[in-house]
Enzyme design. Structure first.
Site, PDB file in Angstrom:
ATOM      1  CE  LYS A 194       2.668  -1.185  10.603  1.00  0.00           C
ATOM      2  NZ  LYS A 194       2.704   0.046  11.377  1.00  0.00           N
TER       3      LYS A 194
HETATM    4  N1  GLU Z   1       0.269   2.799  10.874  1.00  0.00           N
HETATM    5  C1  GLU Z   1       0.270   3.794  12.009  1.00  0.00           C
HETATM    6  C2  GLU Z   1       1.704   3.450  12.828  1.00  0.00           C
HETATM    7  O1  GLU Z   1       2.761   2.979  12.531  1.00  0.00           O
HETATM    8  C3  GLU Z   1      -0.898   3.868  12.926  1.00  0.00           C
HETATM    9  C4  GLU Z   1      -1.071   2.709  13.649  1.00  0.00           C
HETATM   10  C5  GLU Z   1      -2.818   2.784  14.036  1.00  0.00           C
HETATM   11  O2  GLU Z   1      -3.335   4.010  13.993  1.00  0.00           O
HETATM   12  O3  GLU Z   1      -3.107   1.636  14.516  1.00  0.00           O
HETATM   13  O4  GLU Z   1       1.608   3.931  14.035  1.00  0.00           O
END
Ligand code: GLU
Length: 478
Positions: free
Chosen positions: A109
């Site tokens: 993240k």
């Molecule tokens: N930000 C989104 C999540 O928390 C998508 C992450 C992604 O598609 O890699 O799952």
């Protein structure tokens, strides 16, 4: 660091405590348990950008929780509240989420401490490109190693800048576009990615309502039709979930909570109308067909059948958990219920469909986009017309038989239209997402109902996810 000022553990600690509840019911060696729990690395970058005649410094993070599979995957968040603890908690959730829905990624993240509303588009582009440059340089954005996506405060536009930045720096990488997902369709994106997380919430809820035993645990019967639903957050996830559940499944959105208050209407709100109002005025205040409540968070405690927190982490905490009336909570946000609140809710019989499952639609469709980028062809391009041709053959043969035998059959025009249509990319994406959400739910509920000591879906989800990560580590010889 407390997640919300109620003296509770931090977000990351809360995730770890939930993890601990699950591993207590598993048979992992302490060493492997520790290896899976810890966050592998967090990179912090402070970079300067010359803006408005001054040099401004920004702080960003990219955290990698687990590399048991690569690339690692997870969004990039733009918010002033971004900090290392939060990014690490979210990266850990990505590991478990990807394992649960079987997207072949580790968890990561990123975040940038910024209020995107304070900057013009061209300034945001400069900031984003500079942040991306710092991450690309260190392979923290890379099609085979680390693939970001949108999260709070970011969307297609930012992903397109990141992809372009990567390709400028790696001009001969034929798979360059796969370095990030959530791009607009004209820049290598996929149909259905924007709606994906909300669509996933809808498919998850449909699957939940297919199991009478499970709904009974929340004291609910029937299906989504007529259920009173409260949604917190009308951003990308909350908006799409609320829209689909009300327009397609007959759910009643009885309240929408935003950062500056809430709208309540027991007869059900018109989600699209509210969203247009919010877009036009920047606030839900002054919207005509509802009662406005200044104290938004208090509305989380209103009577309803289903509560969907689709905004920030830690919104259901020790201070309000006991007052939550919803018998069913669908966690569309990441980490909306703290560890302490989870315990209170469990003890009073509230059923929680956990974040790592309920909001996994986004990363699922990101996976499809990444595969599309690597295969350099859109889904359905080879099959669609062949599928149509076969269906047409069948329809024509049926009509010929009917005429020859004087049977007088006639296919309704609606049936014919639907049957003859080959699947385009959007239809295939939705089908893949639906299948993913059903399969993952079934894996979770099998553990929930079939394993001693498993009281709730969250622990079940962790057990499924951790077992898969553990299997992957073991096969690496760890
Ligand atoms: N930000 C989104 C999540 O928390 C998508 C992450 C992604 O598609 O890699 O799952």
């Amino acid at each position: 660091m407390s997640v919300n000022g109620h003296g509770e553990p931090s977000f990351r600690q809360s995730v770890d405590l939930m993890f601990n509840r699950a591993v207590a019911l598993m048979d992992l060696s302490p060493g492997l348990e520790e290896k899976i729990r810890v966050c592998n690395s967090t990179y912090t970058v402070r970079f300067g950008v010359r803006l408005r005649g001054e040099l401004k410094t920004f702080t960003g993070y990219r955290s990698v929780h687990s590399e048991h599979m690569e690339p690692v995957k997870g969004g990039i968040r733009y918010a002033t509240s971004v900090n290392q603890d939060e990014v690490e908690a979210l990266a850990a959730l990505m590991t478990y989420k990807c394992a649960l829905v079987e997207t072949p990624f580790g968890g990561s993240k990123g975040g940038l401490c910024i209020d995107p509303r304070q900057w013009d588009e061209h300034e945001l582009e400069q900031i984003t490109r500079r942040f991306a440059y710092e991450l690309i340089k260190r392979d923290l954005i890379h099609p085979a190693q680390n693939v970001p996506a949108p999260d709070m405060g970011t969307g297609e536009r930012e992903m397109a800048w990141i992809a372009d930045q990567y390709m400028r720096m790696n001009t001969t990488d034929i798979n360059g576009r796969a370095c990030v997902t959530g791009k607009p369709p004209h820049a290598g994106g996929i149909q259905g990615r924007v709606e994906a997380t909300g669509r996933g919430v809808q498919y998850a809820m449909r699957e939940f309502f297919r199991h009478p035993e499970d709904k009974a645990k929340a004291g609910l019967t029937g299906d989504i039709e007529g259920k009173r639903i409260i949604v917190q957050g009308l951003g990308n996830v909350g908006y799409h979930a609320a829209k689909f559940l009300s327009e397609e499944d007959g759910g009643l959105i009885t309240a929408i909570i935003e950062h500056d208050g809430a709208l309540v209407n027991e007869k059900g709100l018109d989600v699209e109308d509210v969203r247009q109002w919010l877009k036009k005025t920047g606030s839900i205040k002054g919207y005509a067909n509802a009662t406005f409540v200044v104290d938004g968070p208090k509305v989380l405690e209103n009577d309803c059948d289903i509560l969907i927190p689709a905004a920030l982490e830690g919104v259901i905490h020790l201070g309000n958990a006991a007052n939550i009336k919803a018998p069913l909570i669908f966690e569309a946000a990441n980490g909306p219920v703290t560890f302490g609140a989870d315990e209170i809710l469990r003890n009073k019989g509230t059923l929680i469909v956990p974040d790592m499952y309920a909001n996994a639609g986004g990363v699922t469709v990101s996976y499809f986009e990444w595969v599309k980028n690597l295969s350099h062809i859109r889904f359905g391009r080879m099959q669609r017309r062949a599928e149509e041709a076969r269906s047409r053959l069948l329809v024509e043969e049926l009509e010929r038989l009917s005429a020859d035998q004087g049977l007088g059959w006639s296919l309704t025009p609606d049936f014919k239209k639907e049957f003859l249509e080959g699947s385009d990319e959007l239809a295939l994406v939705r089908s893949g997402l639906d299948d993913t959400m059903r399969t993952a739910y079934q894996a979770m509920r099998e553990v929930w109902h079939g394993r001693n000591g498993v009281e709730d879906l969250r622990v079940a989800a962790y057990i499924v996810a951790i077992s898969r990560v553990a299997a992957s580590y073991k096969s690496k010889g760890l």
